[in-house]
Design an enzyme around this catalytic site. Structure first.
Site, short mmCIF file in Angstrom:
data_model
loop_
_atom_site.label_atom_id
_atom_site.label_comp_id
_atom_site.label_asym_id
_atom_site.label_seq_id
_atom_site.Cartn_x
_atom_site.Cartn_y
_atom_site.Cartn_z
N HIS A 200 -42.17 -42.41 -2.28
CA HIS A 200 -41.37 -43.38 -2.62
C HIS A 200 -40.30 -43.83 -2.67
CE1 HIS A 200 -42.72 -41.07 -6.84
NE2 HIS A 200 -43.21 -41.28 -6.68
N CYS B 114 -34.36 -56.40 2.68
CA CYS B 114 -33.50 -57.69 1.65
C CYS B 114 -35.28 -58.05 0.35
CB CYS B 114 -34.32 -58.91 2.75
SG CYS B 114 -33.90 -60.63 1.80
N GLY C 230 -40.46 -28.23 -6.79
CA GLY C 230 -39.54 -28.81 -7.64
C GLY C 230 -40.14 -30.53 -8.05
N THR C 231 -41.01 -30.06 -8.67
CA THR C 231 -41.73 -32.36 -9.73
C THR C 231 -42.22 -31.64 -10.80
OG1 THR C 231 -43.02 -33.93 -9.69
CG2 THR C 231 -43.84 -31.20 -8.41
N SER C 232 -42.13 -32.00 -11.65
CA SER C 232 -42.49 -31.89 -12.55
C SER C 232 -43.84 -32.48 -13.44
CB SER C 232 -41.32 -33.12 -14.21
OG SER C 232 -41.76 -34.41 -13.08
N ALA D 157 -35.92 -23.02 -6.22
CA ALA D 157 -35.79 -23.77 -4.31
C ALA D 157 -35.39 -22.76 -3.35
CB ALA D 157 -36.23 -25.30 -3.65
N1 APR Z 1 -35.44 -25.87 -8.13
C1 APR Z 1 -37.10 -25.89 -8.13
N2 APR Z 1 -37.83 -27.12 -9.15
C2 APR Z 1 -36.39 -27.54 -9.78
C3 APR Z 1 -35.22 -26.83 -10.35
C4 APR Z 1 -35.07 -25.74 -8.58
N3 APR Z 1 -33.47 -25.34 -8.49
N4 APR Z 1 -33.73 -27.85 -10.63
C5 APR Z 1 -35.11 -28.39 -11.24
N5 APR Z 1 -36.16 -28.19 -11.09
C6 APR Z 1 -37.74 -28.62 -11.18
C7 APR Z 1 -37.98 -29.25 -12.99
O1 APR Z 1 -37.86 -27.92 -14.11
C8 APR Z 1 -38.47 -30.08 -12.81
O2 APR Z 1 -39.75 -29.93 -12.97
O3 APR Z 1 -38.03 -30.04 -11.02
C9 APR Z 1 -38.91 -30.77 -11.62
C10 APR Z 1 -37.41 -32.24 -11.61
O4 APR Z 1 -38.72 -32.92 -12.52
P1 APR Z 1 -37.96 -35.25 -12.30
O5 APR Z 1 -37.15 -34.65 -12.78
O6 APR Z 1 -39.59 -35.30 -13.56
O7 APR Z 1 -38.66 -35.07 -10.43
P2 APR Z 1 -39.61 -35.72 -9.64
O8 APR Z 1 -40.66 -34.87 -10.13
O9 APR Z 1 -39.62 -35.67 -8.36
O10 APR Z 1 -39.80 -37.29 -10.95
C11 APR Z 1 -40.98 -37.97 -9.99
O11 APR Z 1 -39.80 -39.89 -11.41
O12 APR Z 1 -37.82 -41.27 -11.33
C12 APR Z 1 -39.11 -40.99 -10.86
O13 APR Z 1 -39.45 -41.24 -8.55
C13 APR Z 1 -38.78 -40.45 -9.10
O14 APR Z 1 -39.34 -39.59 -7.30
C14 APR Z 1 -39.55 -39.49 -8.85
C15 APR Z 1 -40.19 -39.37 -9.83
ZN ZN Z 2 -34.07 -62.15 3.97
#
Ligand code: APR
Ligand code: ZN
Length: 254
Positions: free
Chosen positions: A119, A127, A196-198, A240
């Site tokens: 991302h 620019c 740590g991603t949803s 994490a």
């Molecule tokens: N350790 C591990 N996981 C965690 C922790 C932690 N300390 N705290 C929160 N989480 C988990 C949450 O349970 C959730 O599942 O991290 C996840 C965060 O999810 P999002 O906030 O949706 O983040 P992400 O999945 O990276 O979002 C993807 O969305 O807004 C766009 O571009 C942005 O890259 C981002 C993308």
């Molecule tokens: Zn320029």
């Protein structure tokens, strides 16, 4: 103590290659708010379409720039957490590729080489009009401000923007292809850590499926259930910064 099953430890001990797919939860314990977390989700306060889209930018560049400039200050002010450091140490024990959706540089500051920022990166300014990279000074507000004029491009006087991927924009092709290639290179016995991603935002959310079809063991590290949980073989329902150091310690001690 952190509960990590023998299965997870065996999977990591037996792996020769590891790909870590990380999201905002990776940086949560450094103090960087996640986007959709129940408690502190950033998208609770702001509607992403107000901030993270080209339309939002074109409508009011100073409004969007103010938010990203504040985030630059935040990222500069925090430190990598033990989770980032553990992933960096793991690279001494296994062949590790880090693929992150995060726009911060905490993996790099912990010592990881990041294969792909799918991302983009907050700190790669460019620019908006001519695309020229910008490495000039960035004025960082000390507290969130409503509006802040973005720097102007020395080449064309256009507005400077953060090098992040906004909703509706193409992902950096090379980064995404590198991520897919690393996942496809995994074989049975290798491990993909999904940390740590949803698993909501595509196409990045489709990456764990590539590891799965390559035959790797997919391990989710997340206190919550997510949209990709059901394609992960193993789950460590903790954070994490607590899980990754334990994993690396137990792999190191063999
Ligand atoms: N350790 C591990 N996981 C965690 C922790 C932690 N300390 N705290 C929160 N989480 C988990 C949450 O349970 C959730 O599942 O991290 C996840 C965060 O999810 P999002 O906030 O949706 O983040 P992400 O999945 O990276 O979002 C993807 O969305 O807004 C766009 O571009 C942005 O890259 C981002 C993308
Ligand atoms: Zn320029």
């Amino acid at each position: 103590a952190v509960e990590v099953s023998e299965e997870v430890l065996e999977a990591l001990r037996g792996a020769s290659r590891v790909v870590a797919l990380t999201g905002a939860g990776m940086s949560a314990e450094s103090g960087v708010p996640t986007f959709r977390d129940a408690q502190s989700g950033l998208w609770e306060q702001f509607d992403p379409s107000q901030l993270a889209t080209p339309e939002a930018w074109r409508a009011d560049p100073p409004f969007v720039w103010a938010w990203y400039a504040w985030r630059v200050g935040l990222v500069r002010s925090v430190q990598p957490n033990p989770g980032h450091c553990a992933l960096a140490e793991l690279a001494d024990l296994r062949e590790v590729a880090v693929v992150t959706q995060n726009i911060d540089d905490l993996h790099e500051r912990a010592g990881s080489t990041v294969l792909a920022h799918v991302h983009g990166s907050l700190l790669d300014f460019r620019c908006m009009d001519c695309g020229a990279p910008y490495d000039g000074e960035i004025e960082v507000p000390t507290e969130p401000v409503e509006r802040l004029d973005p720097p102007t491009c020395p080449e064309c006087q256009g507005d400077i923007r953060p090098g992040v991927v906004w909703f509706g924009e193409e992902l950096p092709r090379a980064a995404f292809d590198d991520a897919v290639a690393a996942l496809e290179a995994l074989g049975p016995g290798d491990v993909c850590l999904v940390v740590g991603t949803s698993g909501i935002v595509y196409p990045a959310a489709g990456l764990p499926a590539v590891a799965l079809s390559a035959g790797a063991t997919v391990v989710e590290v997340n206190p919550q259930e997510t949209d990709v949980s059901d394609m992960c073989h193993l789950h460590v329902r903790d954070t994490a910064a607590r899980v990754l150091p334990t994993l690396v310690e137990r792999v190191r001690s063999g």
